[in-house]
Write an enzyme that holds these catalytic residues in place. Sequence first.
Site, PDB file in Angstrom:
ATOM      1  N   GLU A 209       0.841  -1.196   0.000  1.00 28.06           N
ATOM      2  CA  GLU A 209       0.000   0.000   0.000  1.00 28.06           C
ATOM      3  C   GLU A 209       0.875   1.245   0.000  1.00 28.06           C
ATOM      4  O   GLU A 209       1.962   1.247   0.604  1.00 28.06           O
ATOM      5  CB  GLU A 209      -0.903   0.024   1.232  1.00 28.06           C
ATOM      6  CG  GLU A 209      -1.883  -1.135   1.304  1.00 28.06           C
ATOM      7  CD  GLU A 209      -2.637  -1.212   2.609  1.00 28.06           C
ATOM      8  OE1 GLU A 209      -3.549  -2.045   2.704  1.00 28.06           O
ATOM      9  OE2 GLU A 209      -2.307  -0.434   3.538  1.00 28.06           O
ATOM     10  N   LYS A 211       2.404   4.520   1.209  1.00 23.76           N
ATOM     11  CA  LYS A 211       2.570   5.131   2.532  1.00 23.76           C
ATOM     12  C   LYS A 211       2.443   6.640   2.360  1.00 23.76           C
ATOM     13  O   LYS A 211       3.323   7.289   1.807  1.00 23.76           O
ATOM     14  CB  LYS A 211       3.920   4.773   3.153  1.00 23.76           C
ATOM     15  CG  LYS A 211       4.022   5.241   4.602  1.00 23.76           C
ATOM     16  CD  LYS A 211       5.322   4.861   5.241  1.00 23.76           C
ATOM     17  CE  LYS A 211       5.276   5.135   6.749  1.00 23.76           C
ATOM     18  NZ  LYS A 211       4.776   6.471   7.110  1.00 23.76           N
ATOM     19  N   ARG A 216      -2.169  10.169  10.722  1.00 19.83           N
ATOM     20  CA  ARG A 216      -2.878   8.921  10.985  1.00 19.83           C
ATOM     21  C   ARG A 216      -4.203   9.238  11.684  1.00 19.83           C
ATOM     22  O   ARG A 216      -4.241  10.007  12.657  1.00 19.83           O
ATOM     23  CB  ARG A 216      -2.002   8.033  11.885  1.00 19.83           C
ATOM     24  CG  ARG A 216      -2.543   6.625  12.138  1.00 19.83           C
ATOM     25  CD  ARG A 216      -2.188   5.685  11.022  1.00 19.83           C
ATOM     26  NE  ARG A 216      -2.516   4.297  11.359  1.00 19.83           N
ATOM     27  CZ  ARG A 216      -1.646   3.420  11.853  1.00 19.83           C
ATOM     28  NH1 ARG A 216      -0.398   3.793  12.092  1.00 19.83           N
ATOM     29  NH2 ARG A 216      -2.021   2.182  12.084  1.00 19.83           N
ATOM     30  N   ARG A 235      -3.067   9.555  15.903  1.00 20.61           N
ATOM     31  CA  ARG A 235      -2.183   8.476  16.358  1.00 20.61           C
ATOM     32  C   ARG A 235      -1.921   8.568  17.862  1.00 20.61           C
ATOM     33  O   ARG A 235      -1.747   7.560  18.536  1.00 20.61           O
ATOM     34  CB  ARG A 235      -0.857   8.540  15.585  1.00 20.61           C
ATOM     35  CG  ARG A 235       0.198   7.571  16.068  1.00 20.61           C
ATOM     36  CD  ARG A 235       1.406   7.594  15.167  1.00 20.61           C
ATOM     37  NE  ARG A 235       2.511   6.830  15.746  1.00 20.61           N
ATOM     38  CZ  ARG A 235       3.557   6.423  15.063  1.00 20.61           C
ATOM     39  NH1 ARG A 235       3.653   6.682  13.785  1.00 20.61           N
ATOM     40  NH2 ARG A 235       4.524   5.749  15.654  1.00 20.61           N
ATOM     41  N   GLU A 264      -5.550   7.545   6.869  1.00 22.91           N
ATOM     42  CA  GLU A 264      -4.645   8.687   6.811  1.00 22.91           C
ATOM     43  C   GLU A 264      -5.404   9.889   6.268  1.00 22.91           C
ATOM     44  O   GLU A 264      -6.142   9.785   5.270  1.00 22.91           O
ATOM     45  CB  GLU A 264      -3.469   8.360   5.887  1.00 22.91           C
ATOM     46  CG  GLU A 264      -2.260   9.228   6.093  1.00 22.91           C
ATOM     47  CD  GLU A 264      -1.299   8.679   7.131  1.00 22.91           C
ATOM     48  OE1 GLU A 264      -0.285   9.357   7.415  1.00 22.91           O
ATOM     49  OE2 GLU A 264      -1.544   7.587   7.656  1.00 22.91           O
ATOM     50  N   PHE A 304      -7.191   2.295   5.194  1.00 26.06           N
ATOM     51  CA  PHE A 304      -6.447   1.084   4.841  1.00 26.06           C
ATOM     52  C   PHE A 304      -6.727  -0.107   5.751  1.00 26.06           C
ATOM     53  O   PHE A 304      -6.223  -1.202   5.503  1.00 26.06           O
ATOM     54  CB  PHE A 304      -4.933   1.348   4.792  1.00 26.06           C
ATOM     55  CG  PHE A 304      -4.353   2.006   6.015  1.00 26.06           C
ATOM     56  CD1 PHE A 304      -4.185   1.310   7.192  1.00 26.06           C
ATOM     57  CD2 PHE A 304      -3.959   3.332   5.968  1.00 26.06           C
ATOM     58  CE1 PHE A 304      -3.642   1.910   8.307  1.00 26.06           C
ATOM     59  CE2 PHE A 304      -3.405   3.956   7.084  1.00 26.06           C
ATOM     60  CZ  PHE A 304      -3.249   3.226   8.259  1.00 26.06           C
ATOM     61  N   ARG A 376       4.510  -2.917  17.084  1.00 27.92           N
ATOM     62  CA  ARG A 376       5.289  -2.801  15.859  1.00 27.92           C
ATOM     63  C   ARG A 376       5.677  -4.213  15.448  1.00 27.92           C
ATOM     64  O   ARG A 376       6.808  -4.652  15.577  1.00 27.92           O
ATOM     65  CB  ARG A 376       6.525  -1.930  16.091  1.00 27.92           C
ATOM     66  CG  ARG A 376       7.146  -1.392  14.804  1.00 27.92           C
ATOM     67  CD  ARG A 376       8.331  -0.505  15.109  1.00 27.92           C
ATOM     68  NE  ARG A 376       7.960   0.705  15.818  1.00 27.92           N
ATOM     69  CZ  ARG A 376       7.484   1.802  15.232  1.00 27.92           C
ATOM     70  NH1 ARG A 376       7.296   1.825  13.932  1.00 27.92           N
ATOM     71  NH2 ARG A 376       7.172   2.867  15.950  1.00 27.92           N
TER      72      ARG A 376
END
Length: 516
Positions: A209, A211, A216, A235, A264, A304, A376
């Site tokens: 995808e 970026k 965010r 975010r 986003e 997304f 992460r």
Amino acid sequence: MLLSDVVAASRAVSATPARSSKVNTIAELLRAAESDDLAIVVAYLSGELRQRRTGVGWAALRDRPQPKAEPALTLVDVDRAFERIAAASGVGSQAIRVNELTALFGAATHAEQQFLVALVAGELRQGALDGVMVDAIAKAAGVPLSLVRQAFMLRGALPPIATVAIQGGAEALATIGLEIGRPVQPMLAQSAPSVVEALAKVGGAAALEWKLDGIRVQIHRYDTEGGRSIAVFTRTLDDITVRVPEIVAAAAALDVHNVVLDGEAIALDELGRPRPFQETAARTSSRTDVATLQAKMPLSVFVFDIMQLNDEPLLTEPASARQRRLEQIVPQELRVPRIVTDDPEQATAFFADAIAHGHEGVVVKSLAAPYEAGRRGAGWVKVKPRHTLDLVVLAAEWGHGRRRGMLSNLHLGARDGEGGFVMLGKTFKGLTDELLAWQTNEFLRLESRRDAYTVYVEPELVVEIAFDGVQTSPRYPGGVALRFARVLRYRPDKRPSDADHIDDVRAIHAGRRPAT
């Protein structure tokens, strides 16, 4: 609980590099705290006010009354004072803030005043990061660490988690799930230097995808008996709903009852290319005259991922299943451009296309990965083109926590063409323990002057810096600053006169390649 108890714990945590000692100190304080104090203790030792924004600037912190000799301030006293300060608005609000601050600081000891100044300014660096605090909460409550981590990811904030864990134990923690209207910690991506390596990291066919270089956003839409509610969070879990009417309108148009989306927000120019990140950031942070700003700089939203659809939680579903649900309700023009492939050539071409359209790069995503809120994980891998510059170290700041006693945060400069250097920003990222020790010795050897926090050095050392981009910055004399700068290596083979020129940096900022 007295504020002085937290100040003493903060100093103890800051003084030790050992993670276990930090955890033990915080856990002991949490066990001693009353129920009304728990959330405040966690917030303050995390370096944050519960009110997040108070409208208090440095000028209001400079002139402080004479401190008290003995501590008497309670945590509840302090928290209520900041509630009143944060609530002040309109005509006379500045005077209210000053009066409240004067009364608060007048009741504090010298050590408490120093602590409060650092807390308000966001500079309370004591090494009690989220990971340490999560461990301390688990230890204080005697509950499994995994339960605290999971609850934190889904609730998005540690202070309420501490209260639930210590008062309700493991059983209460286990009941915490995704709740529409309350933001969760967003899933994050690891990094890879190339698309090929990212594909190998994910393994097999993957989704790629674009970026986007925007903000965010997490979008919550939920129907209630009183009507429809829509909330948009950043975010950092700040509620920006009233600032982004375009996103609210897009969410309102979806044919669903309840949904939580990840995406986003970005400001695009008339050609559909992204405006500078700072323009998007300024647009989403403005609280006033939103309609005028919207007309001048409309926002676009690109989704997304999806975390819940109607009454069905989707966090544990594989990404491929979540994508199918997303495509059912979100039109293509509101979705991030995406392909699925295991072909390195096709993936590399898609990456190049994202860059050609002015975006940051791509995110390579495992088709099997669940939505790992707050982690992460290996399921998402971001790839950006890497810029590097050879810059000169102008100064360094003393480190905190495990870097205490070491010169860490580097002040970086490019040549100005007149025998001097133009500062472009600071970084402490990428430094190994060996580099920290080496550069501390070198900086002290090259020291020209110092203040309480910084050692200024003769401009002799050249360091190779990687960074993600260049942004406009009125803070620095060159008008630009590096984004996400990190140290790659020192260049003893280069002289300061070999360092890159400020014009090279400006060329990158303008989207051109520096002259060679």
